[in-house]
Design a protein around this motif. Structure first.
Motif, PDB file in Angstrom:
ATOM      1  N   CYS A 153      -9.748   9.252  -0.953  1.00  0.00           N
ATOM      2  CA  CYS A 153      -9.641   8.210   0.060  1.00  0.00           C
ATOM      3  C   CYS A 153      -8.547   8.610   1.044  1.00  0.00           C
ATOM      4  O   CYS A 153      -7.361   8.406   0.790  1.00  0.00           O
TER       5      CYS A 153
ATOM      6  N   LYS B 167      -5.977  11.130  -0.881  1.00  0.00           N
ATOM      7  CA  LYS B 167      -7.144  11.777  -0.266  1.00  0.00           C
ATOM      8  C   LYS B 167      -7.808  12.796  -1.183  1.00  0.00           C
ATOM      9  O   LYS B 167      -8.993  13.056  -1.043  1.00  0.00           O
TER      10      LYS B 167
ATOM     11  N   ASP C 128     -10.129   3.931   6.023  1.00  0.00           N
ATOM     12  CA  ASP C 128     -10.193   5.369   5.738  1.00  0.00           C
ATOM     13  C   ASP C 128     -10.689   6.120   6.977  1.00  0.00           C
ATOM     14  O   ASP C 128     -10.920   5.514   8.030  1.00  0.00           O
TER      15      ASP C 128
ATOM     16  N   ILE D  71       0.556   5.326   0.439  1.00  0.00           N
ATOM     17  CA  ILE D  71      -0.350   6.428   0.805  1.00  0.00           C
ATOM     18  C   ILE D  71       0.199   7.711   0.204  1.00  0.00           C
ATOM     19  O   ILE D  71       1.315   8.127   0.523  1.00  0.00           O
TER      20      ILE D  71
ATOM     21  N   LEU E 144      -9.842  -0.828   4.019  1.00  0.00           N
ATOM     22  CA  LEU E 144      -9.220  -0.662   2.701  1.00  0.00           C
ATOM     23  C   LEU E 144      -8.377  -1.871   2.323  1.00  0.00           C
ATOM     24  O   LEU E 144      -7.794  -1.913   1.252  1.00  0.00           O
TER      25      LEU E 144
ATOM     26  N   PHE F  30      -3.386   5.027  -2.375  1.00  0.00           N
ATOM     27  CA  PHE F  30      -4.537   5.712  -1.766  1.00  0.00           C
ATOM     28  C   PHE F  30      -4.240   7.209  -1.703  1.00  0.00           C
ATOM     29  O   PHE F  30      -3.188   7.607  -1.190  1.00  0.00           O
TER      30      PHE F  30
ATOM     31  N   SER G  43      -1.251  -0.816  -4.384  1.00  0.00           N
ATOM     32  CA  SER G  43      -2.470   0.006  -4.351  1.00  0.00           C
ATOM     33  C   SER G  43      -2.086   1.374  -3.814  1.00  0.00           C
ATOM     34  O   SER G  43      -1.418   1.468  -2.779  1.00  0.00           O
TER      35      SER G  43
ATOM     36  N   LYS H 212      -6.885   4.695  -5.721  1.00  0.00           N
ATOM     37  CA  LYS H 212      -8.171   5.013  -5.098  1.00  0.00           C
ATOM     38  C   LYS H 212      -8.116   6.472  -4.658  1.00  0.00           C
ATOM     39  O   LYS H 212      -7.312   6.836  -3.793  1.00  0.00           O
TER      40      LYS H 212
ATOM     41  N   VAL I 196      -6.578   7.942   4.164  1.00  0.00           N
ATOM     42  CA  VAL I 196      -6.310   6.850   5.091  1.00  0.00           C
ATOM     43  C   VAL I 196      -6.309   7.431   6.502  1.00  0.00           C
ATOM     44  O   VAL I 196      -5.612   8.409   6.787  1.00  0.00           O
TER      45      VAL I 196
ATOM     46  N   ALA J 164       0.866  -1.195   0.000  1.00  0.00           N
ATOM     47  CA  ALA J 164       0.000   0.000   0.000  1.00  0.00           C
ATOM     48  C   ALA J 164       0.891   1.230   0.000  1.00  0.00           C
ATOM     49  O   ALA J 164       1.844   1.306   0.777  1.00  0.00           O
TER      50      ALA J 164
END
Ligand SMILES: Cc1cc2nc3c(=O)[nH]c(=O)nc-3n(C[C@H](O)[C@H](O)[C@H](O)COP(=O)(O)OP(=O)(O)OC[C@H]3O[C@@H](n4cnc5c(N)ncnc54)[C@H](O)[C@@H]3O)c2cc1C
Length: 341
Positions: A137, A43, A153, A18, A159, A41, A39, A134, A139, A16
């Motif tokens: 989103c 915001k 989230d 961020i 997630l 993520f 993946s 994504k 986290v 992941a």
């Protein structure tokens, strides 16, 4: 063929990332190229972070964060050359000077300055192509469950679980996400990031100022630029971006957008000495975390045991180049540790 691919995927590490600024996207792309399942993520609703391009409801585009980037290291230069060849980036040949109380002076050094075309976010869009992303989103929590990291989230929506967690948010936000490893979180939490208020404005006619960008001294402003003078912005009307100094931004952090826009436009006319004109459009944006005061000397942080790491412009070196090289360095460390194809 399909079965073979599924088997590779099921054995490759799940990572992941961020944050979809340049550091996170560089890191994510490198890991995908080395066979990992990544993946990302983010915001906000698009890629770029502080390199994003802002579109107003009227259709005006502004580089309201990063203004341009320079190249110091050979490792970065090779990528920038490729981006230029691919038409993602171009040199900005505008005259950049120093402005002090209405006096214009030449800037001592004049390095090659690069900008994304047709907007600053082009490089990040390119890096993000085909990545599993994504958006919108944020986290909100990360939980270490021994061999995996479980993310949710801010509304506690799960997630997923990941073998490795990499955080590319600005340091204060990253520290909050890394609390499960206090040693790392404390180190990250040491980095302070200065704020910056940005004002974006459009005029009906060209301002005869004789320069395209200026570092402003003895003013609430630190930088002004003719956004429309950047390459490959066809039909862009006369548009300017004004950045307040970190001191002024800090003192006015909680002011309203309207107050800030009015105050910084006043400063603009005062600094340039140009008679005041009415704006066709004006908007202000607050970058709560704009530039690290003192980046950490390490170009990335990674805890091999718990498989959590961090990258960004607050690691190794500030600016776009530092963020890019930090993302690359973290990805190399992850590949060395987890070792895939
Ligand atoms: C006003 C301004 C002017 C600048 N001018 C220049 C310049 O002229 N030249 C230059 O080289 N550099 C400049 N910079 C610095 C440059 O923009 C940064 O160094 C670089 O873009 C940092 O990239 P990054 O990936 O480290 O961080 P970011 O771009 O900040 O990316 C981090 C991402 O993480 C996301 N995020 C944060 N928390 C979460 C969460 N909990 N969940 C999901 N997503 C999250 C954020 O939304 C963001 O998209 C400027 C910056 C600002 C703000």
């Amino acid at each position: 063929m399909k079965v073979a691919r599924i088997m590779v995927e099921s054995h490759s590490p799940k990572v992941a990332v961020i944050g979809a600024g340049i550091s996170g996207l560089t890191c994510a792309r490198f890991l995908v190229e080395h066979g990992m399942q990544v993946s990302v993520f983010e915001k906000s609703r698009g890629v770029g972070g502080r390199m994003s391009t802002r579109r107003s409801p009227q259709g005006y585009h502004f580089d309201h964060g990063t203004q341009y980037f320079t190249v110091r290291e050979e490792r970065f230069s090779r990528y920038v050359d490729a981006w230029v060849s691919a038409g993602l980036v171009d040199r900005w040949a505008g005259r950049i000077c120093v402005l002090q109380r209405g006096e214009v002076a030449e800037k001592g050094e004049n390095p090659a300055r690069f900008v994304g075309v047709p907007g600053m976010s082009s490089v990040c869009k390119h890096l993000a192509a085909d990545l599993q992303m994504k958006f919108r989103c944020e986290v909100g929590s990360v939980c270490n469950e021994g061999t995996s990291w479980r993310l949710a989230d801010v509304e506690s929506t799960p997630l997923g679980a990941f073998d490795t967690l990499l955080v590319s948010a600005p340091a204060p936000q990253a520290a909050a996400l890394m609390e499960a490893v206090p040693g790392l979180a404390n180190r990250v939490g040491q980095v302070e990031i200065s704020p910056c208020w940005a004002v974006m404005t459009v005029f009906r006619c060209t301002l005869p100022l004789g320069f395209e960008g200026a570092f402003v001294h003895e003013s609430a402003l630190s930088w002004i630029s003719r956004n429309s003078s950047k390459p490959k912005r066809p039909d862009a009307p006369e548009s300017w971006v004004l950045h307040a100094s970190s001191v002024w931004s800090h003192e006015h952090l909680e002011d309203s957008r309207e107050e800030v826009a009015g105050a910084l436009l006043d400063e603009f006319w005062g600094a340039t000495g140009h008679p005041r004109l009415e704006s066709e459009h004006v908007a202000a944006h607050r970058w709560r975390y704009a530039q690290p005061r003192e980046p950490l000397p390490e170009s990335y942080l990674f805890d091999q045991e718990s498989r959590i790491g961090a990258c960004g412009d607050w690691c190794g070196g500030p600016r776009v180049e530092g963020a890019f090289l930090s993302g690359l360095a973290l990805a190399s460390a992850v590949v060395d540790t987890l070792g895939t194809n």
